[in-house]
Design a protein around this motif. Sequence first.
Motif, short mmCIF file in Angstrom:
data_model
loop_
_atom_site.label_atom_id
_atom_site.label_comp_id
_atom_site.label_asym_id
_atom_site.label_seq_id
_atom_site.Cartn_x
_atom_site.Cartn_y
_atom_site.Cartn_z
N ARG A 23 33.40 -23.26 15.19
CA ARG A 23 32.31 -22.99 16.13
C ARG A 23 32.09 -24.16 17.07
O ARG A 23 31.87 -23.98 18.26
N LYS A 33 35.91 -15.90 24.62
CA LYS A 33 36.56 -14.81 23.88
C LYS A 33 37.61 -15.41 22.94
O LYS A 33 38.45 -16.21 23.39
N HIS A 46 32.13 -13.98 10.06
CA HIS A 46 32.03 -13.41 11.40
C HIS A 46 30.69 -13.77 12.04
O HIS A 46 30.62 -14.19 13.20
N LYS A 47 29.61 -13.64 11.27
CA LYS A 47 28.28 -13.98 11.77
C LYS A 47 28.18 -15.47 12.08
O LYS A 47 27.55 -15.87 13.06
N ARG A 50 29.59 -16.40 15.38
CA ARG A 50 28.80 -15.91 16.52
C ARG A 50 27.40 -16.52 16.58
O ARG A 50 26.62 -16.18 17.46
N SER A 51 27.10 -17.42 15.65
CA SER A 51 25.72 -17.87 15.49
C SER A 51 25.20 -18.73 16.65
O SER A 51 24.00 -18.93 16.79
N THR A 54 27.36 -17.45 23.43
CA THR A 54 27.78 -16.06 23.68
C THR A 54 29.30 -16.01 23.53
O THR A 54 30.04 -16.39 24.43
N ILE A 55 29.73 -15.56 22.36
CA ILE A 55 31.16 -15.52 22.05
C ILE A 55 31.55 -14.08 21.76
O ILE A 55 30.93 -13.41 20.94
N GLU A 56 32.59 -13.63 22.43
CA GLU A 56 33.12 -12.30 22.14
C GLU A 56 34.27 -12.44 21.14
O GLU A 56 35.27 -13.10 21.41
N LEU A 57 34.08 -11.83 19.98
CA LEU A 57 35.12 -11.87 18.95
C LEU A 57 35.93 -10.58 19.05
O LEU A 57 35.38 -9.48 18.97
#
Length: 296
Positions: A23, A33, A46-47, A50-51, A54-57
């Motif tokens: 991260r 992305k 996964h969470k 994204r914590s 703004t990240i697109e997984l």
Amino acid sequence: MCIRDRCREFTIVEEREKFKGCRRIILQRKLKKIGFEPHTITITQHKELRSRGTIELVALKKNIEAVRSVRDIGELKMLRKSARIASESFIEMLGEIDVGDREIDVANALEYKIKKQGAEDTPFPFIVASGKRGAYPHGVASGKKIRKNECITVDFGAVYQGYCSDETCTIVVGKPGKRQETVYQAVKEAHDRAIGAVRPGKRAGEIDETARAVLDQAGLGKYFRHGTGHGVGLAVHEEPRIAPNQGAVLEENMVFTVEPGVYIPGWGGVRIEDTVRVTRGGCEPLSSVPKELISI
């Protein structure tokens, strides 16, 4: 050998907490992305990724294991060496196995020989399953003593320069009985026909079907309780999977096992396994212990 020795062309980043480190790098480089393998990441991980920010997984449709399933020249060299170490060590040890030996002693002696021959590690705890324990496909070596005329399934391998090998031999200490010979020959025919079916363009599932058909015809199909094989590389279980309904198309320089087996509760079992490389017109066995029934 450490990761710095193996990956000299890469910049190594050390982090105590893997996903927090990922991260941090994502945020530092302002990545928007990133791709991930959905079969290897948990919901919590996964969470965590994204914590912040703004990240697109994006879930990858073709996983990394599939991409690396075709081996380059350098990888093939390591895989051949790993298989050779394991095979030669097993052949050297055959004359030392005797009635009364414990399964765990056989496993330890084989591991010692493999490491003495230059392997840095073993890819898994060795399976040494004698007598009725041979009915356990993953019968890791126990304190059981080997008895005269019992079948012994030995599943072993080596790790050389990070690359794994995997091979299984079923032997008899003493004289094999009629049923042992019959089951062994059926498994060997399944093994041989499956290897004979390997070539570029075939579906992985077709190789499994070939082995399974032989055992079905022999009335032993219900005792074959796993896939016919799996890819071997930096991990001992990789792509492609040689199993029912697998649509992966075989390509030149893929490396995987062919390992049909029969496991009969209350009696025992037989498994025969070789690691092979797909060639332009067929395949090249990398492991080299003869697969005729060995009686010692």
